[in-house]
Enzyme design. Structure first.
Site, mmCIF file in Angstrom:
data_model
loop_
_atom_site.group_PDB
_atom_site.id
_atom_site.type_symbol
_atom_site.label_atom_id
_atom_site.label_comp_id
_atom_site.label_asym_id
_atom_site.label_seq_id
_atom_site.Cartn_x
_atom_site.Cartn_y
_atom_site.Cartn_z
ATOM 1 N N CYS A 70 33.480 74.960 20.947
ATOM 2 C CA CYS A 70 33.969 76.584 21.280
ATOM 3 C C CYS A 70 34.621 77.037 19.903
ATOM 4 O O CYS A 70 34.888 76.296 19.410
ATOM 5 C CB CYS A 70 35.068 76.335 22.516
ATOM 6 S SG CYS A 70 35.610 77.658 22.498
ATOM 7 N N CYS A 92 43.352 77.518 22.381
ATOM 8 C CA CYS A 92 42.867 77.783 24.004
ATOM 9 C C CYS A 92 43.410 76.471 23.888
ATOM 10 O O CYS A 92 44.620 76.507 25.131
ATOM 11 C CB CYS A 92 41.895 77.976 24.267
ATOM 12 S SG CYS A 92 41.400 78.216 26.371
ATOM 13 N N CYS A 138 40.404 72.426 26.843
ATOM 14 C CA CYS A 138 39.309 71.836 26.830
ATOM 15 C C CYS A 138 40.051 70.693 26.099
ATOM 16 O O CYS A 138 39.850 69.863 24.487
ATOM 17 C CB CYS A 138 38.233 71.847 25.954
ATOM 18 S SG CYS A 138 37.592 73.001 27.038
ATOM 19 N N CYS A 161 32.547 81.107 28.787
ATOM 20 C CA CYS A 161 33.536 79.880 28.453
ATOM 21 C C CYS A 161 32.400 78.695 29.110
ATOM 22 O O CYS A 161 32.219 78.780 29.731
ATOM 23 C CB CYS A 161 34.883 79.551 29.290
ATOM 24 S SG CYS A 161 35.517 77.573 29.091
ATOM 25 N N GLN A 217 38.913 73.480 45.963
ATOM 26 C CA GLN A 217 38.345 72.492 44.365
ATOM 27 C C GLN A 217 37.295 73.251 43.750
ATOM 28 O O GLN A 217 37.014 73.193 44.041
ATOM 29 C CB GLN A 217 37.857 71.097 45.139
ATOM 30 C CG GLN A 217 38.651 69.932 45.985
ATOM 31 C CD GLN A 217 39.339 68.960 44.675
ATOM 32 O OE1 GLN A 217 40.013 69.241 44.015
ATOM 33 N NE2 GLN A 217 40.768 68.222 45.506
ATOM 34 N N TYR A 271 48.551 67.029 52.977
ATOM 35 C CA TYR A 271 47.882 67.684 51.928
ATOM 36 C C TYR A 271 46.383 68.563 51.832
ATOM 37 O O TYR A 271 45.656 68.233 51.037
ATOM 38 C CB TYR A 271 48.500 67.061 50.603
ATOM 39 C CG TYR A 271 49.981 66.494 50.412
ATOM 40 C CD1 TYR A 271 50.739 66.620 49.516
ATOM 41 C CD2 TYR A 271 49.582 65.159 50.396
ATOM 42 C CE1 TYR A 271 51.660 66.331 49.685
ATOM 43 C CE2 TYR A 271 50.456 64.305 50.562
ATOM 44 C CZ TYR A 271 51.406 64.750 50.120
ATOM 45 O OH TYR A 271 52.772 63.922 49.943
ATOM 46 N N GLU A 297 49.543 70.764 56.134
ATOM 47 C CA GLU A 297 49.576 71.807 54.415
ATOM 48 C C GLU A 297 51.276 72.363 54.819
ATOM 49 O O GLU A 297 50.743 72.575 55.712
ATOM 50 C CB GLU A 297 47.750 71.877 54.303
ATOM 51 C CG GLU A 297 47.836 72.939 53.665
ATOM 52 C CD GLU A 297 48.030 72.675 51.682
ATOM 53 O OE1 GLU A 297 47.828 71.838 52.077
ATOM 54 O OE2 GLU A 297 48.762 73.835 51.328
ATOM 55 N N ASP A 356 46.275 63.180 49.319
ATOM 56 C CA ASP A 356 45.416 64.346 48.511
ATOM 57 C C ASP A 356 46.530 65.157 47.769
ATOM 58 O O ASP A 356 46.451 66.585 48.226
ATOM 59 C CB ASP A 356 44.555 65.375 48.906
ATOM 60 C CG ASP A 356 43.764 65.891 47.370
ATOM 61 O OD1 ASP A 356 43.458 65.324 46.648
ATOM 62 O OD2 ASP A 356 42.380 66.704 48.319
ATOM 63 N N CYS A 384 45.033 63.684 41.434
ATOM 64 C CA CYS A 384 44.343 64.149 40.136
ATOM 65 C C CYS A 384 45.085 64.289 39.656
ATOM 66 O O CYS A 384 44.833 64.985 38.350
ATOM 67 C CB CYS A 384 44.646 65.955 40.620
ATOM 68 S SG CYS A 384 45.852 66.758 41.353
HETATM 69 N N1 SAH Z 1 42.859 68.180 49.834
HETATM 70 C C1 SAH Z 1 42.389 69.482 49.513
HETATM 71 C C2 SAH Z 1 43.311 69.804 48.523
HETATM 72 C C3 SAH Z 1 44.357 69.304 47.774
HETATM 73 S S1 SAH Z 1 45.866 70.002 46.445
HETATM 74 C C4 SAH Z 1 41.713 69.434 49.250
HETATM 75 O O1 SAH Z 1 40.676 68.232 48.920
HETATM 76 O O2 SAH Z 1 40.526 70.511 49.042
HETATM 77 C C5 SAH Z 1 46.553 69.826 47.039
HETATM 78 C C6 SAH Z 1 47.130 70.362 48.365
HETATM 79 O O3 SAH Z 1 48.832 69.883 48.342
HETATM 80 C C7 SAH Z 1 47.657 72.271 47.980
HETATM 81 O O4 SAH Z 1 46.743 72.196 49.172
HETATM 82 C C8 SAH Z 1 48.927 72.516 48.546
HETATM 83 O O5 SAH Z 1 48.967 73.385 48.838
HETATM 84 C C9 SAH Z 1 49.344 71.157 49.194
HETATM 85 N N2 SAH Z 1 50.812 70.384 49.000
HETATM 86 C C10 SAH Z 1 51.629 70.611 48.043
HETATM 87 N N3 SAH Z 1 52.982 70.522 47.826
HETATM 88 C C11 SAH Z 1 52.979 70.123 49.580
HETATM 89 C C12 SAH Z 1 53.977 69.562 50.537
HETATM 90 N N4 SAH Z 1 54.881 69.006 50.329
HETATM 91 N N5 SAH Z 1 53.393 68.755 51.595
HETATM 92 C C13 SAH Z 1 51.900 69.709 52.216
HETATM 93 N N6 SAH Z 1 51.226 70.211 50.598
HETATM 94 C C14 SAH Z 1 51.258 70.050 49.941
#
Ligand code: SAH
Length: 391
Positions: free
Chosen positions: A12, A18, A21, A95, A219, A248, A270, A318, A345
């Protein structure tokens, strides 16, 4: 290096400026090796790390593309990304990680700006109209959302602008104006107006349909997300009567897929209200009655659930990059589900949380599976299965 198995095809021109990457100097197999070693270094003390699952075609995987704007002294408008660690816009038209159509739409919008006398927002003065553009595309449905983030609400020639962009890209299914008048690093503001279409797009993952709003998390690599969620569901090994928590949960993806794959009863939590609204609609769209969603901080939600003596069989978690918190982990231990499936992540915060769980409870990591969701970048996603081991 002379004997590379596969060299990086698309080096790139703005690689250094940037900074997005970070691993671009490595061929893709070398990137996977780098990530494997990093995960092993951080996590192998918990259990053997499975081989990272890479992409067949690790290019143009991002379904969500964002661009910032800048007008130089000669009046030329530049669109692109912020230079890493700064707010200087690096001009790019395409990109290797971004969706090709999304990049084309961004360039087309930039080219239309002068004829509509639309100015770009200046971060130093707080003046100007267009701050950012966000394009999201459902790879499975080909629905496309264009979000124009503006500093002020008044959009003088909006109807003609919408017509002009739709003429070039009839495949755009919805256009939203998001208003962000604040001096902030956040891209999106609180208010928005739908200028065309439904105001959201849909996508299909693991056979389930999902609604995606401008502000809700989804995602960014749907091809690898199916692999990741597939592993998460495999680890949960649902038999048909389990109570499952999806914490989450974003727009409810993991919980909904779990409900379709045998969970008896699913509860999601969430923090983001828009995402929760989408999750509720998504459950209905997938004809699921055995699933409920709550807008709550995951730690608070877990504490309450533990106090009410909830006994889930499986907890999916998550969290964002910061990982989970003490409140959450303590309540998780108290609730004592048979299985915990941790999707992460950020392997650093994952290591911290696994250390806490393994030191303070009978949980032990049984499987650790890295999945490459973000080729060419240094980001690493992992899914971990924890079960209780009697000591
Ligand atoms: N499981 C989902 C989202 C994962 S990303 C998926 O795979 O698509 C993480 C998520 O956690 C986001 O949606 C974010 O808004 C949420 N989040 C962040 N802090 C949080 C908290 N303290 N309590 C609940 N959710 C939260």
């Amino acid at each position: 290096m002379s004997n590379r198995p596969e060299t990086n095809k698309q080096s790139c021109p703005v690689y250094k400026k940037c900074g997005g990457c970070q691993l671009q100097n490595l061929s893709y197999p070398e990137q996977l090796e780098f990530k494997q070693k990093k995960v092993e270094k951080l996590l192998k003390r918990f259990c053997t790390v499975e081989k990272i699952i890479g992409m067949k075609t690790p290019y143009h995987y991002r379904n969500k593309v964002q661009a910032a704007f800048y007008t130089d002294k000669k009046g030329k408008i530049i669109s692109g990304v912020y230079q890493s660690g700064s707010h200087h816009v690096v001009g790019i038209d395409s990109c290797q990680t971004e969706d090709v159509i999304a990049d084309k739409i961004i360039v087309a919008v930039r080219k239309l700006l002068p004829s509509f006398r639309m100015t770009t927002y200046n971060e130093d003065t707080g003046k100007g109209f267009l701050r950012h553009i966000l394009v999201k595309r459902g790879f499975a449905t080909n629905q496309i959302m264009l979000v124009l983030v503006t500093g002020t609400p008044v959009f003088p020639s909006k109807n003609n602008f919408v017509k002009a962009i739709l003429k070039q890209f009839p495949e755009i299914t919805t256009i939203v104006q998001n208003i962000n008048p604040y001096r902030t690093n956040l891209v999106l503001g609180d208010n928005q107006k739908v200028l065309y279409g439904k105001g959201y797009i849909e996508d299909i993952l693991c056979g389930c349909r999902f609604r995606i709003s401008p502000k809700s998390f989804y995602q960014i690599n749907p091809v690898q997300t199916e692999v990741l969620y597939g592993k998460a569901i495999e680890f949960a090994n649902l038999k048909g009567s389990e109570t499952v928590l999806d914490t989450y949960c974003g727009i409810g993806t993991i919980g909904i897929i779990a409900a379709k794959n045998g969970a008896g009863n699913v509860i999601g939590a969430e923090l983001n209200g828009d995402a929760v609204r989408d999750a509720i609609v998504n459950a209905r769209a997938n004809n699921l009655k055995n699933i409920r969603f709550y807008k709550a901080d995951a730690g608070e939600f877990m504490r309450e659930a533990a106090n009410e003596d909830e006994k889930p069989d499986v907890v999916f978690m998550d969290p964002p990059r910061a990982g989970s918190d003490r409140k959450f982990l303590e309540s998780l231990i108290k609730m004592s589900p048979k299985k915990v499936v941790y999707v992460s992540c950020n392997p650093e915060t994952l290591a911290r949380d696994l250390a806490y769980l393994t030191q303070n409870s009978p949980y032990k990591a049984q499987k650790i599976q890295p999945v490459d969701m973000f080729p060419h970048t240094a980001h690493i996603e992992c899914v971990v299965l924890l079960t209780k081991v009697l000591r």
